[in-house]
Design an enzyme around this catalytic site. Structure first.
Site, PDB file in Angstrom:
ATOM      1  N   ASN A 274      27.804  44.490  26.304  1.00  0.00           N
ATOM      2  CA  ASN A 274      28.285  43.293  27.001  1.00  0.00           C
ATOM      3  C   ASN A 274      29.652  42.874  26.461  1.00  0.00           C
ATOM      4  OD1 ASN A 274      27.876  41.212  28.921  1.00  0.00           O
ATOM      5  ND2 ASN A 274      27.401  39.763  27.262  1.00  0.00           N
TER       6      ASN A 274
ATOM      7  N   SER B 295      18.954  30.477  18.170  1.00  0.00           N
ATOM      8  CA  SER B 295      19.320  29.587  19.275  1.00  0.00           C
ATOM      9  C   SER B 295      18.455  28.336  19.266  1.00  0.00           C
ATOM     10  CB  SER B 295      19.115  30.337  20.591  1.00  0.00           C
ATOM     11  OG  SER B 295      19.093  29.428  21.662  1.00  0.00           O
TER      12      SER B 295
ATOM     13  N   THR C 113      17.031  27.264  21.588  1.00  0.00           N
ATOM     14  CA  THR C 113      15.914  27.509  22.495  1.00  0.00           C
ATOM     15  C   THR C 113      14.583  27.640  21.736  1.00  0.00           C
ATOM     16  OG1 THR C 113      15.257  28.788  24.425  1.00  0.00           O
ATOM     17  CG2 THR C 113      16.134  30.042  22.609  1.00  0.00           C
TER      18      THR C 113
ATOM     19  N   TYR D 129      13.774  35.976  26.384  1.00  0.00           N
ATOM     20  CA  TYR D 129      14.947  35.865  25.512  1.00  0.00           C
ATOM     21  C   TYR D 129      14.647  34.921  24.356  1.00  0.00           C
ATOM     22  CZ  TYR D 129      19.355  34.048  23.723  1.00  0.00           C
ATOM     23  OH  TYR D 129      20.358  33.636  22.881  1.00  0.00           O
TER      24      TYR D 129
ATOM     25  N   LYS E 196      14.225  35.425  19.991  1.00  0.00           N
ATOM     26  CA  LYS E 196      14.859  34.647  18.907  1.00  0.00           C
ATOM     27  C   LYS E 196      13.790  34.117  17.952  1.00  0.00           C
ATOM     28  CE  LYS E 196      19.049  35.222  20.206  1.00  0.00           C
ATOM     29  NZ  LYS E 196      19.821  36.225  19.470  1.00  0.00           N
TER      30      LYS E 196
ATOM     31  N   ASN F  63      25.218  24.864  22.485  1.00  0.00           N
ATOM     32  CA  ASN F  63      25.859  25.498  23.662  1.00  0.00           C
ATOM     33  C   ASN F  63      27.331  25.805  23.410  1.00  0.00           C
ATOM     34  OD1 ASN F  63      23.364  24.226  24.712  1.00  0.00           O
ATOM     35  ND2 ASN F  63      24.116  24.969  26.661  1.00  0.00           N
TER      36      ASN F  63
ATOM     37  N   ASN G  68      25.780  32.974  34.406  1.00  0.00           N
ATOM     38  CA  ASN G  68      24.589  32.111  34.385  1.00  0.00           C
ATOM     39  C   ASN G  68      24.915  30.762  33.766  1.00  0.00           C
ATOM     40  OD1 ASN G  68      22.596  34.203  35.125  1.00  0.00           O
ATOM     41  ND2 ASN G  68      23.285  35.130  33.207  1.00  0.00           N
ATOM     42  N   ASN G  69      25.868  30.775  32.854  1.00  0.00           N
ATOM     43  CA  ASN G  69      26.138  29.569  32.073  1.00  0.00           C
ATOM     44  C   ASN G  69      27.178  28.685  32.758  1.00  0.00           C
ATOM     45  OD1 ASN G  69      25.647  31.863  29.646  1.00  0.00           O
ATOM     46  ND2 ASN G  69      24.458  29.990  29.573  1.00  0.00           N
TER      47      ASN G  69
ATOM     48  N   ARG H  62      23.602  18.513  27.271  1.00  0.00           N
ATOM     49  CA  ARG H  62      23.523  19.576  26.265  1.00  0.00           C
ATOM     50  C   ARG H  62      24.495  19.249  25.136  1.00  0.00           C
ATOM     51  NH1 ARG H  62      19.854  20.556  28.919  1.00  0.00           N
ATOM     52  NH2 ARG H  62      19.205  22.457  30.007  1.00  0.00           N
TER      53      ARG H  62
ATOM     54  N   GLY I 228      12.932  25.697  34.721  1.00  0.00           N
ATOM     55  CA  GLY I 228      12.927  25.922  33.265  1.00  0.00           C
ATOM     56  C   GLY I 228      13.938  25.086  32.500  1.00  0.00           C
TER      57      GLY I 228
HETATM   58  P1  NAD Z   1      27.763  38.594  23.667  1.00  0.00           P
HETATM   59  O1  NAD Z   1      26.927  39.313  24.661  1.00  0.00           O
HETATM   60  O2  NAD Z   1      29.169  38.295  24.008  1.00  0.00           O
HETATM   61  O3  NAD Z   1      27.724  39.378  22.259  1.00  0.00           O
HETATM   62  C1  NAD Z   1      26.634  40.172  21.856  1.00  0.00           C
HETATM   63  C2  NAD Z   1      27.210  41.497  21.435  1.00  0.00           C
HETATM   64  O4  NAD Z   1      26.153  42.355  21.003  1.00  0.00           O
HETATM   65  C3  NAD Z   1      27.913  42.222  22.587  1.00  0.00           C
HETATM   66  O5  NAD Z   1      29.186  42.618  22.150  1.00  0.00           O
HETATM   67  C4  NAD Z   1      27.012  43.417  22.882  1.00  0.00           C
HETATM   68  O6  NAD Z   1      27.735  44.524  23.365  1.00  0.00           O
HETATM   69  C5  NAD Z   1      26.405  43.652  21.513  1.00  0.00           C
HETATM   70  N1  NAD Z   1      25.118  44.361  21.537  1.00  0.00           N
HETATM   71  C6  NAD Z   1      23.983  44.058  22.227  1.00  0.00           C
HETATM   72  N2  NAD Z   1      23.019  44.953  21.949  1.00  0.00           N
HETATM   73  C7  NAD Z   1      23.551  45.853  21.056  1.00  0.00           C
HETATM   74  C8  NAD Z   1      23.056  47.000  20.408  1.00  0.00           C
HETATM   75  N3  NAD Z   1      21.815  47.444  20.610  1.00  0.00           N
HETATM   76  N4  NAD Z   1      23.873  47.662  19.572  1.00  0.00           N
HETATM   77  C9  NAD Z   1      25.145  47.237  19.359  1.00  0.00           C
HETATM   78  N5  NAD Z   1      25.675  46.148  19.937  1.00  0.00           N
HETATM   79  C10 NAD Z   1      24.875  45.458  20.792  1.00  0.00           C
HETATM   80  O7  NAD Z   1      26.984  37.243  23.288  1.00  0.00           O
HETATM   81  P2  NAD Z   1      27.459  36.034  22.383  1.00  0.00           P
HETATM   82  O8  NAD Z   1      27.528  34.847  23.253  1.00  0.00           O
HETATM   83  O9  NAD Z   1      28.623  36.421  21.550  1.00  0.00           O
HETATM   84  O10 NAD Z   1      26.165  35.875  21.484  1.00  0.00           O
HETATM   85  C11 NAD Z   1      26.052  36.474  20.207  1.00  0.00           C
HETATM   86  C12 NAD Z   1      24.645  36.229  19.697  1.00  0.00           C
HETATM   87  O11 NAD Z   1      24.395  34.820  19.675  1.00  0.00           O
HETATM   88  C13 NAD Z   1      23.552  36.836  20.584  1.00  0.00           C
HETATM   89  O12 NAD Z   1      22.515  37.314  19.762  1.00  0.00           O
HETATM   90  C14 NAD Z   1      23.074  35.652  21.391  1.00  0.00           C
HETATM   91  O13 NAD Z   1      21.735  35.786  21.804  1.00  0.00           O
HETATM   92  C15 NAD Z   1      23.217  34.523  20.393  1.00  0.00           C
HETATM   93  N6  NAD Z   1      23.351  33.202  21.032  1.00  0.00           N
HETATM   94  C16 NAD Z   1      24.318  33.006  21.969  1.00  0.00           C
HETATM   95  C17 NAD Z   1      24.420  31.770  22.594  1.00  0.00           C
HETATM   96  C18 NAD Z   1      25.457  31.534  23.668  1.00  0.00           C
HETATM   97  O14 NAD Z   1      25.312  30.573  24.416  1.00  0.00           O
HETATM   98  N7  NAD Z   1      26.503  32.333  23.792  1.00  0.00           N
HETATM   99  C19 NAD Z   1      23.566  30.729  22.245  1.00  0.00           C
HETATM  100  C20 NAD Z   1      22.591  30.964  21.260  1.00  0.00           C
HETATM  101  C21 NAD Z   1      22.507  32.218  20.663  1.00  0.00           C
HETATM  102  N1  UDP Z   2      24.342  24.256  35.111  1.00  0.00           N
HETATM  103  C1  UDP Z   2      24.703  23.838  36.374  1.00  0.00           C
HETATM  104  N2  UDP Z   2      25.259  24.761  37.232  1.00  0.00           N
HETATM  105  C2  UDP Z   2      25.482  26.061  36.865  1.00  0.00           C
HETATM  106  C3  UDP Z   2      25.127  26.470  35.562  1.00  0.00           C
HETATM  107  C4  UDP Z   2      24.543  25.533  34.708  1.00  0.00           C
HETATM  108  O1  UDP Z   2      24.512  22.668  36.738  1.00  0.00           O
HETATM  109  O2  UDP Z   2      25.969  26.848  37.700  1.00  0.00           O
HETATM  110  C5  UDP Z   2      23.749  23.275  34.170  1.00  0.00           C
HETATM  111  C6  UDP Z   2      22.339  23.642  33.720  1.00  0.00           C
HETATM  112  O3  UDP Z   2      21.373  23.086  34.594  1.00  0.00           O
HETATM  113  C7  UDP Z   2      22.283  22.981  32.342  1.00  0.00           C
HETATM  114  C8  UDP Z   2      23.735  23.014  31.851  1.00  0.00           C
HETATM  115  O4  UDP Z   2      24.538  23.240  33.011  1.00  0.00           O
HETATM  116  O5  UDP Z   2      21.913  21.661  32.457  1.00  0.00           O
HETATM  117  C9  UDP Z   2      24.006  24.105  30.844  1.00  0.00           C
HETATM  118  O6  UDP Z   2      23.529  25.333  31.376  1.00  0.00           O
HETATM  119  P1  UDP Z   2      23.728  26.702  30.618  1.00  0.00           P
HETATM  120  O7  UDP Z   2      23.018  27.742  31.413  1.00  0.00           O
HETATM  121  O8  UDP Z   2      25.163  26.902  30.331  1.00  0.00           O
HETATM  122  O9  UDP Z   2      23.024  26.471  29.219  1.00  0.00           O
HETATM  123  P2  UDP Z   2      21.468  26.186  28.857  1.00  0.00           P
HETATM  124  O10 UDP Z   2      20.771  25.691  30.076  1.00  0.00           O
HETATM  125  O11 UDP Z   2      20.966  27.493  28.401  1.00  0.00           O
HETATM  126  O12 UDP Z   2      21.523  25.165  27.800  1.00  0.00           O
END
Ligand code: NAD
Ligand code: UDP
Length: 341
Positions: free
Chosen positions: A36, A125, A127, A150, A154, A180, A199-200, A232, A295
């Site tokens: 990703n 997270s 979550t 997911y 975690k 977030n 999605n976000n 959030r 959800g």
């Molecule tokens: P991201 O997808 O940008 O980064 C994750 C990275 O891991 C990517 O570069 C992907 O290529 C790499 N990866 C996945 N599976 C792999 C594997 N098997 N081997 C090697 N590399 C692999 O996501 P991010 O937003 O930078 O998130 C980083 C971490 O933080 C993730 O574990 C995610 O679940 C966690 N997290 C993210 C958020 C958020 O909102 N972005 C919130 C809470 C937790």
């Molecule tokens: N959200 C929204 N429209 C979108 C995407 C997200 O209104 O197209 C809202 C969603 O309902 C939540 C907030 O934005 O209240 C943050 O969503 P996100 O998916 O970024 O994070 P998470 O729900 O995982 O905290």
């Protein structure tokens, strides 16, 4: 100079953390399979910092390759970012999510055992607090019932680390529960680059602003919150990255498991995000109100006191900074890392 291995370090949070670690004087090694992400992100990390990253294309689940990386480098600590993170996709493909997110963890722990590396930080997270706990979340609350695979990856990974640290008292584990993360490096050179329809919230907002999507749907406006839309705890990704530098300092000096929320402690609503984005960027954002998303919790935010107390870290950036920097990245890189300079 301590060396830190960033597993999954080419991603959104990993690349920003690499910048802050390099700026703080750490050596950075990145291993990523680009599931990703793109190696271009790391090229730009080097451009921003003027420093070099040792980069491996590797699947963290590939034990042989992973061991080579551990043997080739004197690693002081690992940060485990490597995971799949799309909630909806995890519901459709749970086995893929469990296989990837759990196996990466086990492979890292085995490679650490084999080579005597004792320090690891994990990207968890908010979550994991589930639906049962009430806001603001504090670290001593029990993990709740997650609402999707997911989230369970975690929660399970946290458990795996806790068990491993209990069995080996010389292990040092820091579990970081992110709220977030949004925004981008102020240079606009690195940022969030989702594949397909985001999605976000924030990537959706910026893609509407840049004309790639027609209209933002705000999911629900009848929640029991200040203005009816969900709230959030949005955190600027650079603040989050700096939290990792503090966590590295901590993990190198302690044993056992410690959990930290990384959030601001201040909730903002979807409506406030849209308003701030429009105001700071002088842009009209096409948006409509739609149904609630299945959800979604009405609100969640951190109590961020523990990180301030034990890590000496707290957020510095404002919601306006988050909205400005997110747009700066998107407008400079309308197609993410794919077609930009
Ligand atoms: P991201 O997808 O940008 O980064 C994750 C990275 O891991 C990517 O570069 C992907 O290529 C790499 N990866 C996945 N599976 C792999 C594997 N098997 N081997 C090697 N590399 C692999 O996501 P991010 O937003 O930078 O998130 C980083 C971490 O933080 C993730 O574990 C995610 O679940 C966690 N997290 C993210 C958020 C958020 O909102 N972005 C919130 C809470 C937790
Ligand atoms: N959200 C929204 N429209 C979108 C995407 C997200 O209104 O197209 C809202 C969603 O309902 C939540 C907030 O934005 O209240 C943050 O969503 P996100 O998916 O970024 O994070 P998470 O729900 O995982 O905290």
């Amino acid at each position: 100079m301590a060396a830190i291995l960033l597993a999954g370090g080419a991603g959104y949070i990993g690349s920003h953390t690499a910048v802050e670690l390099l700026n703080a004087g750490y050596a950075v090694i990145v291993a990523d399979n680009y599931a990703n992400s793109s190696p271009e992100a790391i090229r730009r990390v080097e451009e921003i910092t003027g420093k070099q990253v040792k980069l491996y294309e590797a699947d963290i689940r590939d034990d042989k390759k992973l061991l080579e990386i551990f043997r080739e480098n004197q690693i002081d600590a690992v940060i485990h970012f490597a995971g799949l993170k799309a909630v909806g996709e995890s519901v459709a493909k749970p086995v893929m999510y469990y296989r990837n997110n759990i196996d990466t963890t086990l492979s890292l722990l085995e490679a650490m055992q084999e080579t005597g590396v004792k320090n690891i930080i994990f990207s968890s997270s908010a979550t994991v607090y589930g639906e049962e706990n009430s806001v603001p979340y504090t670290e001593e609350m029990k993990r709740g019932v997650c609402t999707n695979p997911y989230g369970w990856t975690k929660a399970m990974t946290e458990q795996i680390f806790e068990d491993a640290a209990k069995a080996d008292p010389s292990l040092s584990v820091v579990l970081l529960r992110y709220f977030n993360p949004i925004g981008a490096h102020p240079s606009g050179r690195i940022g969030e680059d989702p594949r397909g329809i985001p999605n976000n919230l924030m990537p959706y907002v910026t893609q509407v602003a840049v004309g790639k999507r027609e209209c933002l749907t705000i999911f629900g406006h009848d929640y029991p919150t200040k203005d009816g839309t969900c709230t959030r705890d949005y955190i600027h990704v650079v603040d989050l990255a700096k939290g990792h530098v503090k966590a590295v300092d901590y993990v190198l000096r302690h044993n056992g498991t410690e959990i930290f929320n990384l959030g601001t402690g201040t909730p903002y609503s979807v409506k406030e995000i849209v308003e701030s984005f429009e105001r700071v960027n002088a842009i009209k954002l096409n948006h409509v109100y739609g149904n609630r998303r299945l959800g979604d919790l009405a609100e969640f935010y951190a109590n961020a006191d523990k990180a301030e107390r034990l890590l000496g870290w707290k957020t510095e950036k404002t919601l306006d900074d988050m909205c400005r920097d997110a747009w700066n990245w998107q407008k400079q890189n309308p197609d993410g890392y794919r077609k930009s300079n």
